[in-house]
Scaffold this active site. Structure first.
Site, PDB file in Angstrom:
ATOM      1  N   GLU A 146       8.491  -4.150  11.406  1.00  0.00           N
ATOM      2  CA  GLU A 146       8.927  -2.841  10.995  1.00  0.00           C
ATOM      3  C   GLU A 146       9.370  -2.064  12.358  1.00  0.00           C
ATOM      4  O   GLU A 146       8.539  -1.839  13.129  1.00  0.00           O
ATOM      5  CB  GLU A 146       7.629  -2.196  10.255  1.00  0.00           C
ATOM      6  CG  GLU A 146       8.388  -0.823   9.553  1.00  0.00           C
ATOM      7  CD  GLU A 146       7.412  -0.208   8.260  1.00  0.00           C
ATOM      8  OE1 GLU A 146       6.375  -0.911   8.047  1.00  0.00           O
ATOM      9  OE2 GLU A 146       7.648   0.960   8.126  1.00  0.00           O
ATOM     10  N   GLU A 160      -2.050  -5.435   8.266  1.00  0.00           N
ATOM     11  CA  GLU A 160      -1.295  -5.005   9.653  1.00  0.00           C
ATOM     12  C   GLU A 160      -1.960  -5.371  10.724  1.00  0.00           C
ATOM     13  O   GLU A 160      -3.137  -4.888  11.041  1.00  0.00           O
ATOM     14  CB  GLU A 160      -1.162  -3.278   9.332  1.00  0.00           C
ATOM     15  CG  GLU A 160      -0.210  -2.989   8.300  1.00  0.00           C
ATOM     16  CD  GLU A 160       0.177  -1.665   7.943  1.00  0.00           C
ATOM     17  OE1 GLU A 160      -0.303  -0.704   8.870  1.00  0.00           O
ATOM     18  OE2 GLU A 160       0.669  -1.115   6.834  1.00  0.00           O
ATOM     19  N   ASP A 218      -1.152  -6.354  -0.822  1.00  0.00           N
ATOM     20  CA  ASP A 218      -1.223  -5.570   0.482  1.00  0.00           C
ATOM     21  C   ASP A 218      -2.564  -5.173   0.707  1.00  0.00           C
ATOM     22  O   ASP A 218      -3.033  -4.315  -0.064  1.00  0.00           O
ATOM     23  CB  ASP A 218      -0.240  -4.583   0.611  1.00  0.00           C
ATOM     24  CG  ASP A 218       0.145  -4.057   2.167  1.00  0.00           C
ATOM     25  OD1 ASP A 218      -0.078  -4.722   2.771  1.00  0.00           O
ATOM     26  OD2 ASP A 218       1.071  -3.095   2.011  1.00  0.00           O
ATOM     27  N   ASP A 236       0.849  -1.216  -0.069  1.00  0.00           N
ATOM     28  CA  ASP A 236      -0.084   0.170   0.045  1.00  0.00           C
ATOM     29  C   ASP A 236       0.916   1.294   0.223  1.00  0.00           C
ATOM     30  O   ASP A 236       0.460   2.613  -0.085  1.00  0.00           O
ATOM     31  CB  ASP A 236      -0.936  -0.186   1.239  1.00  0.00           C
ATOM     32  CG  ASP A 236      -0.360   0.190   2.584  1.00  0.00           C
ATOM     33  OD1 ASP A 236       0.988  -0.154   2.711  1.00  0.00           O
ATOM     34  OD2 ASP A 236      -1.047   0.001   3.529  1.00  0.00           O
TER      35      ASP A 236
HETATM   36  O1  KIV Z   1       3.543  -1.200   1.830  1.00  0.00           O
HETATM   37  C1  KIV Z   1       4.839  -1.413   2.131  1.00  0.00           C
HETATM   38  O2  KIV Z   1       5.411  -1.326   1.394  1.00  0.00           O
HETATM   39  C2  KIV Z   1       5.142  -2.142   3.094  1.00  0.00           C
HETATM   40  C3  KIV Z   1       6.561  -2.573   3.707  1.00  0.00           C
HETATM   41  C4  KIV Z   1       7.167  -1.327   4.232  1.00  0.00           C
HETATM   42  C5  KIV Z   1       6.671  -3.548   4.267  1.00  0.00           C
HETATM   43  O3  KIV Z   1       4.339  -2.468   3.897  1.00  0.00           O
END
Ligand code: KIV
Length: 285
Positions: A203, A137, A105, A66
């Site tokens: 992270e 997340e 994502d 995302d």
């Molecule tokens: O969206 C993304 O790029 C991420 C990474 C930072 C792990 O979630």
């Protein structure tokens, strides 16, 4: 690594001419890599050419993050991007990756309301875009969502520590898990593993905390700003290869300067056009 045979109607004739297709990275390969101590590589990708290039380089996982919100669409944060905006990018990456596992994502607001909402969103990433798994997340609070997805046949990569979709709730980009809060990150890691996640991104977690969690978990950990003790690493490609300029997070290492290459190329093109040297006779029908 275990044997894999083509399923019924896979569309791949047994004796197809040409080079053997690359063997797709699967969740069990990642677990085996962790057991052997082989580090896992992941990069973001948002289009077919970068996906094909990173795949050719042998990157194990391509994350259609995302982070496309900031890195492709020009938003300030990852929050505004929608499922409908991220699906075509995921489809482009999945169509170009022959070996890498493609991670879709789930955007902010597309899974937090209920496990059912999460399941339906994840199904769109798998069906409409060809993702091989999804990332979401959250830790302990995401257990019902992870359970729902994994029971429904969707591999889930969790993401704990600093979670950008919660940046306003977390008070900005801050390291998570320092001091007494280390135990919260550890509880999140154990909870997502128990719920069925096949891997977890950590992270901005202190290196010693991330290393301890990685040793304790059976599933692979993929670090971003979480030190060398993780089982794998991920970076946003525009950061790693220098398309983005300006101030970088401390955890970014820059491996190329794509911005300078493009800038030089664009300036040379403009000079040729303005000077009348492009197109030349050989470029003309
Ligand atoms: O969206 C993304 O790029 C991420 C990474 C930072 C792990 O979630």
């Amino acid at each position: 690594m275990s044997e894999e045979t083509a399923p019924y109607g896979s569309g791949t004739p047994a004796a197809a001419p040409g080079p053997a297709p690359a063997r797709r990275v699967r969740t069990h390969h990642l677990r085996e890599m962790k057991e052997r101590g082989d580090k896992i590589t992941m990069l973001t990708a948002y289009d077919m050419y970068t996906a094909a290039t990173f795949d050719e380089a042998g990157i194990d996982l391509l994350l259609v993050g995302d982070s496309a919100s900031n890195n492709v669409l020009g938003n300030e944060t990852s929050l505004p991007i929608t499922v409908d905006e991220l699906l075509p990018l995921t489809r482009a990456v999945a169509g170009a990756a022959r070996r890498a596992m493609v991670v879709g994502d789930l955007p902010f607001g597309s899974y937090q309301a209920s496990p059912e909402q999460g399941y339906l969103t994840a199904v769109r990433f798998m069906k409409e875009a060809g993702a091989h798994c999804v990332k979401l997340e959250g830790g302990v609070e995401m257990v019902p969502v992870i359970e729902k997805l994994t029971r429904g046949g969707i591999p889930v990569m969790a993401h704990i520590g600093f979670t950008p979709q919660s940046e306003h709730a977390l008070g900005g980009y801050r390291v998570q898990g320092r001091g007494e809060t280390a135990d919260r990150v550890r509880r999140d890691a154990l909870a997502v593993q128990e719920a069925g996640a096949f891997a977890v991104v950590m992270e901005m977690v202190p290196g010693d905390v991330a290393a301890e969690i990685s040793a304790e978990l059976a599933i692979p950990t993929i670090g971003i700003g979480a030190g060398a003790g993780c089982d794998g690493q991920v970076l946003v490609w525009q950061d790693a290869f220098g398309l983005r300029t300006g101030r970088m997070a401390r955890f970014v290492k820059q491996y190329a300067d794509v911005h300078s290459v493009l800038l030089e190329g664009a300036r040379a093109y403009a000079a040729d056009v303005k000077g009348g040297t492009f197109p030349a006779p050989e470029h003309t029908f």
